[in-house]
Design an enzyme around this catalytic site. Sequence first.
Site, PDB file in Angstrom:
ATOM      1  N   TYR A 120     -44.440 -23.150 -30.918  1.00  0.00           N
ATOM      2  CA  TYR A 120     -44.465 -22.645 -29.540  1.00  0.00           C
ATOM      3  C   TYR A 120     -45.705 -23.146 -28.801  1.00  0.00           C
ATOM      4  O   TYR A 120     -45.616 -23.714 -27.706  1.00  0.00           O
ATOM      5  CB  TYR A 120     -44.413 -21.120 -29.522  1.00  0.00           C
ATOM      6  CG  TYR A 120     -44.652 -20.522 -28.159  1.00  0.00           C
ATOM      7  CD1 TYR A 120     -43.733 -20.723 -27.126  1.00  0.00           C
ATOM      8  CD2 TYR A 120     -45.802 -19.773 -27.884  1.00  0.00           C
ATOM      9  CE1 TYR A 120     -43.955 -20.185 -25.864  1.00  0.00           C
ATOM     10  CE2 TYR A 120     -46.027 -19.230 -26.636  1.00  0.00           C
ATOM     11  CZ  TYR A 120     -45.100 -19.441 -25.617  1.00  0.00           C
ATOM     12  OH  TYR A 120     -45.329 -18.914 -24.370  1.00  0.00           O
ATOM     13  N   TRP A 145     -50.057 -11.999 -23.040  1.00  0.00           N
ATOM     14  CA  TRP A 145     -49.613 -10.622 -23.220  1.00  0.00           C
ATOM     15  C   TRP A 145     -48.941 -10.059 -21.963  1.00  0.00           C
ATOM     16  O   TRP A 145     -49.296  -9.001 -21.452  1.00  0.00           O
ATOM     17  CB  TRP A 145     -50.795  -9.732 -23.621  1.00  0.00           C
ATOM     18  CG  TRP A 145     -51.423 -10.076 -24.940  1.00  0.00           C
ATOM     19  CD1 TRP A 145     -51.369 -11.266 -25.605  1.00  0.00           C
ATOM     20  CD2 TRP A 145     -52.238  -9.218 -25.749  1.00  0.00           C
ATOM     21  NE1 TRP A 145     -52.101 -11.206 -26.772  1.00  0.00           N
ATOM     22  CE2 TRP A 145     -52.645  -9.960 -26.890  1.00  0.00           C
ATOM     23  CE3 TRP A 145     -52.685  -7.902 -25.613  1.00  0.00           C
ATOM     24  CZ2 TRP A 145     -53.451  -9.420 -27.892  1.00  0.00           C
ATOM     25  CZ3 TRP A 145     -53.493  -7.368 -26.600  1.00  0.00           C
ATOM     26  CH2 TRP A 145     -53.864  -8.112 -27.735  1.00  0.00           C
TER      27      TRP A 145
END
Length: 281
Positions: A120, A145
């Site tokens: 990723y 986040w």
Amino acid sequence: MKVLVFGQTGQLATELAQFDGVTCLGRRDADLTNPRACEAVIAQADMDVVINAAAYTAVDRSEEDRDTAMIVNAMAPTAMAAAAATRGIPLVHISTDYVFDGSGTTPWKPDDATGPLGVYGSSKLGGEKGITATGGTHAILRTAWVFSAHGTNFVKTMLRLGAERDALNIVADQIGGPTPARDIAAACMRIARALTEDPTKSGTYHFSGAPDVSWANFAREIFAQSGLSVDVTDIPTTAYSTSAKRPANSRLDCRMTTATFGIARPDWRRGLAQVVADLNT
């Protein structure tokens, strides 16, 4: 300002859709597994700026599906950037703290050496490099986040689990800045306008919420604000097995973003309060 957004149902795209002049493209409009199709959309569309809010974000699944991750996260954004550069249109592209190796405790600066731990992060870094290489006007905005009232994210997962259980074990040795998608959207729009006025502001920037916190303490605040009584036990990353490695240090130094665009780090606790309220209405 007319804004073309790649992405339609994700957290960020959903928030961007609330702004005037924004057109969001879903998979039927532009399939990111077909970079040429993305390029063609930009070549034909009537817009002033492009925002790429779409990505292959399945961190664990990307370890087994490297080809798709690379196409969506590296090749497609590069194609977008090339098409935007040809038309002289700025591109704002969302990237991630996963381009770093997560070592140390010092917040990562935009020009720090990268070192992704998995597919990723590598694919997102490939997109960054491809965009930069085109030479067009752009802003690569790394964030971390992300949470909102939409889609799948840590806040919604904690609220679901907190309603089912009275105790949870949460990782406490990964530290970062939770970032409300609504604030990322506002930052993208502000950066997009700034780039149309001053292309010399092109570059790589960081944007995350403050203060930095562990996943465990983030969860505690989620439960406190939502009125759920859940006993949170801190555990190390080694006690929570995943296919892909997670960076332990996701802190991002956002001072360049503030200095260049006047955008301060948002207090994620206020953003969380809004998300909790939205989910309760």
